[in-house]
Write an enzyme that holds these catalytic residues in place. Sequence first.
Site, mmCIF file in Angstrom:
data_model
loop_
_atom_site.group_PDB
_atom_site.id
_atom_site.type_symbol
_atom_site.label_atom_id
_atom_site.label_comp_id
_atom_site.label_asym_id
_atom_site.label_seq_id
_atom_site.Cartn_x
_atom_site.Cartn_y
_atom_site.Cartn_z
ATOM 1 N N LYS A 153 0.827 -1.211 0.000
ATOM 2 C CA LYS A 153 0.000 0.000 0.000
ATOM 3 C C LYS A 153 0.859 1.258 0.000
ATOM 4 O O LYS A 153 0.523 2.256 -0.645
ATOM 5 C CB LYS A 153 -0.934 -0.001 1.222
ATOM 6 C CG LYS A 153 -1.829 1.235 1.348
ATOM 7 C CD LYS A 153 -2.712 1.438 0.113
ATOM 8 C CE LYS A 153 -3.878 2.370 0.353
ATOM 9 N NZ LYS A 153 -3.603 3.661 0.946
ATOM 10 N N ASN A 186 0.742 4.136 -2.825
ATOM 11 C CA ASN A 186 0.512 5.554 -2.579
ATOM 12 C C ASN A 186 1.619 6.421 -3.155
ATOM 13 O O ASN A 186 1.376 7.538 -3.610
ATOM 14 C CB ASN A 186 0.356 5.811 -1.081
ATOM 15 C CG ASN A 186 -1.022 5.428 -0.578
ATOM 16 O OD1 ASN A 186 -1.704 4.623 -1.207
ATOM 17 N ND2 ASN A 186 -1.427 5.985 0.538
#
Length: 298
Positions: A171, A175
């Site tokens: 993740k 991002n």
Amino acid sequence: MKLGLIGLGRMGSNLALNMKDKGIEVIGYNRSVEAMRAIEEEGIKTVESVEELVKMLPRPRLLWLMIPAGKATDDMITTLTPLLNVGDIVIDGGNSNFNDTIRRHDTLLKQGIHLVDCGTSGGINGARNGACLMVGGDEEVVKAIEKVFELIAVENGYGYMGASGSGHFVKMVHNGIEYGMMQAIGEGFDLLNASAFNLNFQKVARVWANGSIIEGLLINNVHDAFAKDKKLDLIEGRVDDSGEGQWMIETALKHKVAVPVIAQSLFARYKSKDDLKFAEKVVAAMRNEFGGHKVYKK
């Protein structure tokens, strides 16, 4: 299936409603009473304390955290730990640093409590209608609760990434990529805005969102933003960062991996909030000193 959800902000409340729609019984808790009252109107049961929440869950308990990364998550885990029993599972669905996740996992495991990390993407709409979930943790633990992830994820949007921390690591990289993509889109529209053409930015975004190589959620978001404010006159060009970009660059430096686009996109966010512009003052002063170039006085 029954779980406790701690954190009923924009993402947490929409995840709760998504779970409810999929037949998962959710009991919610939030420090803000207003948030709890709001979600109760949507049919989600809430409780007034973490202690009450834990008592209402069947063993082995399943708790999902949707709270800010860092100290807030550490504090909540510290509060929960003495209330839990061997075999209970805590899912961290926030944007925690993967190094913190590994530390928390190892600490909890010594007491027989399992921590699963779930990188959650897709924004508010995804949380409500089908999220993108990147999950890490001990495989047998994840497999035991995998149905929850499969139910609330968009089709093909859930994956088990591997050992503890891997979900939050993936993740984090996601991002960082997002930072670079958003910066490129912003710079493109900046050039469109500077041109001599009288362009309708909403129309440009609509065309790009249908069949172009750069179509996708971010271009759709740009389209929706221009639909509300055709020149974005109502907002300031100040861009916050939530930590993942910095963590990604720190990790890239550790592994000697070049990420120049992502690094520059983070620095652009820092500069967007720089009202002092001290670096620019220094450059202007130097040019004036060595070449007599013009400086603009206040």
